[in-house]
Design a protein around this motif. Structure first.
Motif, PDB file in Angstrom:
ATOM      1  N   GLU A  72       0.831  -1.204   0.000  1.00  0.00           N
ATOM      2  CA  GLU A  72       0.000   0.000   0.000  1.00  0.00           C
ATOM      3  C   GLU A  72       0.865   1.253   0.000  1.00  0.00           C
ATOM      4  O   GLU A  72       0.572   2.224  -0.714  1.00  0.00           O
ATOM      5  CB  GLU A  72      -0.920  -0.001   1.223  1.00  0.00           C
ATOM      6  CG  GLU A  72      -2.077  -0.987   1.132  1.00  0.00           C
ATOM      7  CD  GLU A  72      -2.908  -1.005   2.395  1.00  0.00           C
ATOM      8  OE1 GLU A  72      -4.143  -0.913   2.302  1.00  0.00           O
ATOM      9  OE2 GLU A  72      -2.320  -1.124   3.498  1.00  0.00           O
ATOM     10  N   ARG A  75       2.569   1.830  -3.515  1.00  0.00           N
ATOM     11  CA  ARG A  75       1.727   2.198  -4.655  1.00  0.00           C
ATOM     12  C   ARG A  75       0.820   3.397  -4.368  1.00  0.00           C
ATOM     13  O   ARG A  75      -0.077   3.698  -5.146  1.00  0.00           O
ATOM     14  CB  ARG A  75       0.874   1.005  -5.097  1.00  0.00           C
ATOM     15  CG  ARG A  75      -0.076   0.463  -4.036  1.00  0.00           C
ATOM     16  CD  ARG A  75      -0.837  -0.760  -4.537  1.00  0.00           C
ATOM     17  NE  ARG A  75      -1.599  -1.409  -3.494  1.00  0.00           N
ATOM     18  CZ  ARG A  75      -2.811  -1.040  -3.091  1.00  0.00           C
ATOM     19  NH1 ARG A  75      -3.398   0.008  -3.678  1.00  0.00           N
ATOM     20  NH2 ARG A  75      -3.444  -1.689  -2.138  1.00  0.00           N
ATOM     21  N   THR A  76       1.086   4.065  -3.244  1.00  0.00           N
ATOM     22  CA  THR A  76       0.251   5.209  -2.875  1.00  0.00           C
ATOM     23  C   THR A  76       1.111   6.436  -2.625  1.00  0.00           C
ATOM     24  O   THR A  76       2.113   6.366  -1.918  1.00  0.00           O
ATOM     25  CB  THR A  76      -0.564   4.907  -1.598  1.00  0.00           C
ATOM     26  OG1 THR A  76      -1.332   3.719  -1.785  1.00  0.00           O
ATOM     27  CG2 THR A  76      -1.504   6.065  -1.280  1.00  0.00           C
ATOM     28  N   TYR A 128      -9.358   5.645   0.723  1.00  0.00           N
ATOM     29  CA  TYR A 128      -9.214   5.344  -0.699  1.00  0.00           C
ATOM     30  C   TYR A 128     -10.499   5.584  -1.487  1.00  0.00           C
ATOM     31  O   TYR A 128     -10.470   6.021  -2.626  1.00  0.00           O
ATOM     32  CB  TYR A 128      -8.778   3.894  -0.888  1.00  0.00           C
ATOM     33  CG  TYR A 128      -7.320   3.626  -0.575  1.00  0.00           C
ATOM     34  CD1 TYR A 128      -6.311   4.357  -1.179  1.00  0.00           C
ATOM     35  CD2 TYR A 128      -6.962   2.621   0.328  1.00  0.00           C
ATOM     36  CE1 TYR A 128      -4.975   4.106  -0.893  1.00  0.00           C
ATOM     37  CE2 TYR A 128      -5.627   2.362   0.620  1.00  0.00           C
ATOM     38  CZ  TYR A 128      -4.638   3.104   0.001  1.00  0.00           C
ATOM     39  OH  TYR A 128      -3.320   2.854   0.283  1.00  0.00           O
ATOM     40  N   ALA A 132      -9.316   9.755  -3.022  1.00  0.00           N
ATOM     41  CA  ALA A 132      -8.173   9.290  -3.799  1.00  0.00           C
ATOM     42  C   ALA A 132      -8.566   9.019  -5.250  1.00  0.00           C
ATOM     43  O   ALA A 132      -9.732   8.784  -5.562  1.00  0.00           O
ATOM     44  CB  ALA A 132      -7.601   8.025  -3.165  1.00  0.00           C
ATOM     45  N   PHE A 133      -7.574   9.063  -6.120  1.00  0.00           N
ATOM     46  CA  PHE A 133      -7.782   8.729  -7.526  1.00  0.00           C
ATOM     47  C   PHE A 133      -6.554   8.003  -8.048  1.00  0.00           C
ATOM     48  O   PHE A 133      -5.447   8.143  -7.514  1.00  0.00           O
ATOM     49  CB  PHE A 133      -8.057   9.985  -8.357  1.00  0.00           C
ATOM     50  CG  PHE A 133      -6.911  10.964  -8.387  1.00  0.00           C
ATOM     51  CD1 PHE A 133      -5.978  10.954  -9.415  1.00  0.00           C
ATOM     52  CD2 PHE A 133      -6.762  11.914  -7.373  1.00  0.00           C
ATOM     53  CE1 PHE A 133      -4.924  11.857  -9.440  1.00  0.00           C
ATOM     54  CE2 PHE A 133      -5.693  12.815  -7.387  1.00  0.00           C
ATOM     55  CZ  PHE A 133      -4.782  12.780  -8.423  1.00  0.00           C
ATOM     56  N   LYS A 134      -6.753   7.212  -9.091  1.00  0.00           N
ATOM     57  CA  LYS A 134      -5.666   6.424  -9.663  1.00  0.00           C
ATOM     58  C   LYS A 134      -5.031   7.205 -10.808  1.00  0.00           C
ATOM     59  O   LYS A 134      -5.712   7.712 -11.696  1.00  0.00           O
ATOM     60  CB  LYS A 134      -6.232   5.095 -10.185  1.00  0.00           C
ATOM     61  CG  LYS A 134      -5.198   4.000 -10.373  1.00  0.00           C
ATOM     62  CD  LYS A 134      -4.814   3.377  -9.055  1.00  0.00           C
ATOM     63  CE  LYS A 134      -3.872   2.181  -9.260  1.00  0.00           C
ATOM     64  NZ  LYS A 134      -4.570   1.017  -9.806  1.00  0.00           N
ATOM     65  N   GLN A 135      -3.708   7.290 -10.806  1.00  0.00           N
ATOM     66  CA  GLN A 135      -2.954   7.939 -11.867  1.00  0.00           C
ATOM     67  C   GLN A 135      -1.853   6.961 -12.282  1.00  0.00           C
ATOM     68  O   GLN A 135      -0.831   6.844 -11.624  1.00  0.00           O
ATOM     69  CB  GLN A 135      -2.358   9.261 -11.400  1.00  0.00           C
ATOM     70  CG  GLN A 135      -1.757  10.098 -12.515  1.00  0.00           C
ATOM     71  CD  GLN A 135      -1.325  11.462 -12.023  1.00  0.00           C
ATOM     72  OE1 GLN A 135      -0.619  11.560 -11.023  1.00  0.00           O
ATOM     73  NE2 GLN A 135      -1.743  12.510 -12.710  1.00  0.00           N
ATOM     74  N   GLU A 137      -0.154   3.683 -12.176  1.00  0.00           N
ATOM     75  CA  GLU A 137      -0.120   2.622 -11.164  1.00  0.00           C
ATOM     76  C   GLU A 137      -0.122   3.179  -9.749  1.00  0.00           C
ATOM     77  O   GLU A 137      -0.048   2.422  -8.780  1.00  0.00           O
ATOM     78  CB  GLU A 137       1.129   1.754 -11.378  1.00  0.00           C
ATOM     79  CG  GLU A 137       1.145   0.996 -12.688  1.00  0.00           C
ATOM     80  CD  GLU A 137      -0.046   0.058 -12.820  1.00  0.00           C
ATOM     81  OE1 GLU A 137      -0.359  -0.647 -11.838  1.00  0.00           O
ATOM     82  OE2 GLU A 137      -0.673   0.033 -13.909  1.00  0.00           O
ATOM     83  N   VAL A 138      -0.218   4.495  -9.636  1.00  0.00           N
ATOM     84  CA  VAL A 138      -0.110   5.132  -8.314  1.00  0.00           C
ATOM     85  C   VAL A 138      -1.450   5.733  -7.904  1.00  0.00           C
ATOM     86  O   VAL A 138      -2.117   6.397  -8.702  1.00  0.00           O
ATOM     87  CB  VAL A 138       0.976   6.231  -8.319  1.00  0.00           C
ATOM     88  CG1 VAL A 138       1.059   6.924  -6.962  1.00  0.00           C
ATOM     89  CG2 VAL A 138       2.334   5.630  -8.692  1.00  0.00           C
ATOM     90  N   THR A 139      -1.831   5.501  -6.666  1.00  0.00           N
ATOM     91  CA  THR A 139      -3.026   6.127  -6.100  1.00  0.00           C
ATOM     92  C   THR A 139      -2.608   7.398  -5.377  1.00  0.00           C
ATOM     93  O   THR A 139      -1.686   7.379  -4.550  1.00  0.00           O
ATOM     94  CB  THR A 139      -3.727   5.177  -5.119  1.00  0.00           C
ATOM     95  OG1 THR A 139      -4.135   3.996  -5.813  1.00  0.00           O
ATOM     96  CG2 THR A 139      -4.958   5.842  -4.507  1.00  0.00           C
ATOM     97  N   ARG A 140      -3.275   8.490  -5.704  1.00  0.00           N
ATOM     98  CA  ARG A 140      -2.941   9.778  -5.101  1.00  0.00           C
ATOM     99  C   ARG A 140      -4.160  10.346  -4.369  1.00  0.00           C
ATOM    100  O   ARG A 140      -5.301  10.105  -4.759  1.00  0.00           O
ATOM    101  CB  ARG A 140      -2.483  10.770  -6.172  1.00  0.00           C
ATOM    102  CG  ARG A 140      -1.288  10.286  -6.980  1.00  0.00           C
ATOM    103  CD  ARG A 140      -0.855  11.341  -8.002  1.00  0.00           C
ATOM    104  NE  ARG A 140       0.148  10.818  -8.919  1.00  0.00           N
ATOM    105  CZ  ARG A 140       1.447  10.725  -8.635  1.00  0.00           C
ATOM    106  NH1 ARG A 140       1.883  11.147  -7.462  1.00  0.00           N
ATOM    107  NH2 ARG A 140       2.295  10.225  -9.515  1.00  0.00           N
TER     108      ARG A 140
END
Length: 218
Positions: A72, A75-76, A128, A132-135, A137-140
């Motif tokens: 986690e 990837r975050t 999450y 949060a949003f996925k960009q 392979e990374v969650t921001r």
């Protein structure tokens, strides 16, 4: 009802934390909740249990959420939300009408407060599904809001009610504070309460008003 050292008006997150802190210091505490037990918890019960606080980076979050896995974390991108950013946001969202001293206190004590709640058994997880949003392979995360309680608002309040009861505080449901009483010098010394058993004035050494902001006042 008996006399109490502290009467807390309201039964949301802020109210329960105040009641818990007072009870742990040995005070006789009464919490007044106008709703019945099944609807208790104020606005806090209907939120995602998300709490805004200032943090410098992922190490602060790991301290709050020891269950975070290496996967986690890798990837975050949790980013940062500094005290300066929090304070600026307080000004921006209030059109710079917030009280500077109170805002500064809120900001500086925000991380110690969520840590205190963690130490009392409130479990936190990344928000999450909310902030949060996925960009790639990374969650921001966005908006500086990365944390929510396990079980959302209901889970947060169920845990706090349990903690307050264990600390020895009394929770009076269907009990609405209608006014404050004061002595000849204007010092508050009690709360007038309307409950199913009637109306009475409860004497107390201190009153904490945690009954909601403008949105709770019809």
């Amino acid at each position: 009802m008996n006399d109490f050292d502290v009467v807390v008006v309201g039964a949301g997150n802020a109210a329960c934390c105040a009641a818990l802190a007072a009870a742990e210091e040995g005070a006789r505490v009464l919490v007044l909740e106008r709703a019945p037990r099944r609807e208790s918890g104020g606005n806090s019960r209907f939120t995602a249990g998300a709490i805004r606080f200032a943090y410098e980076g992922v190490d602060d979050l790991i301290a709050l959420m020891p269950d975070l896995t290496e996967s986690e974390v890798s990837r975050t991108d949790f980013g940062t939300y500094t005290e300066e950013q929090f304070y600026d946001d307080m000004g921006r969202v209030t059109d710079y009408r917030t009280d500077p001293e109170l805002a500064s206190f809120l900001v500086s004590e925000s991380k110690p407060t969520v840590m205190w709640m963690r130490d009392h058994g409130v479990r936190w997880i990344p928000a999450y599904g909310r902030q949060a949003f996925k960009q790639g392979e990374v969650t921001r995360f966005w908006g500086g809001l990365v944390l929510e309680a396990v079980g959302a608002g209901k889970g947060l309040m169920d845990r706090l009610f349990d903690l307050v009861a264990r600390a020895g505080a009394t929770i009076a449901y269907q009990s609405k504070a209608t006014s404050l009483s004061s002595d000849d010098l204007g010092r508050v010394n009690g709360v007038v309460v309307r409950s199913p058993s009637g109306t009475e004035c409860i004497e107390t050494g201190a009153v904490v008003l945690a009954c909601g902001g403008f949105e709770a006042n019809s």
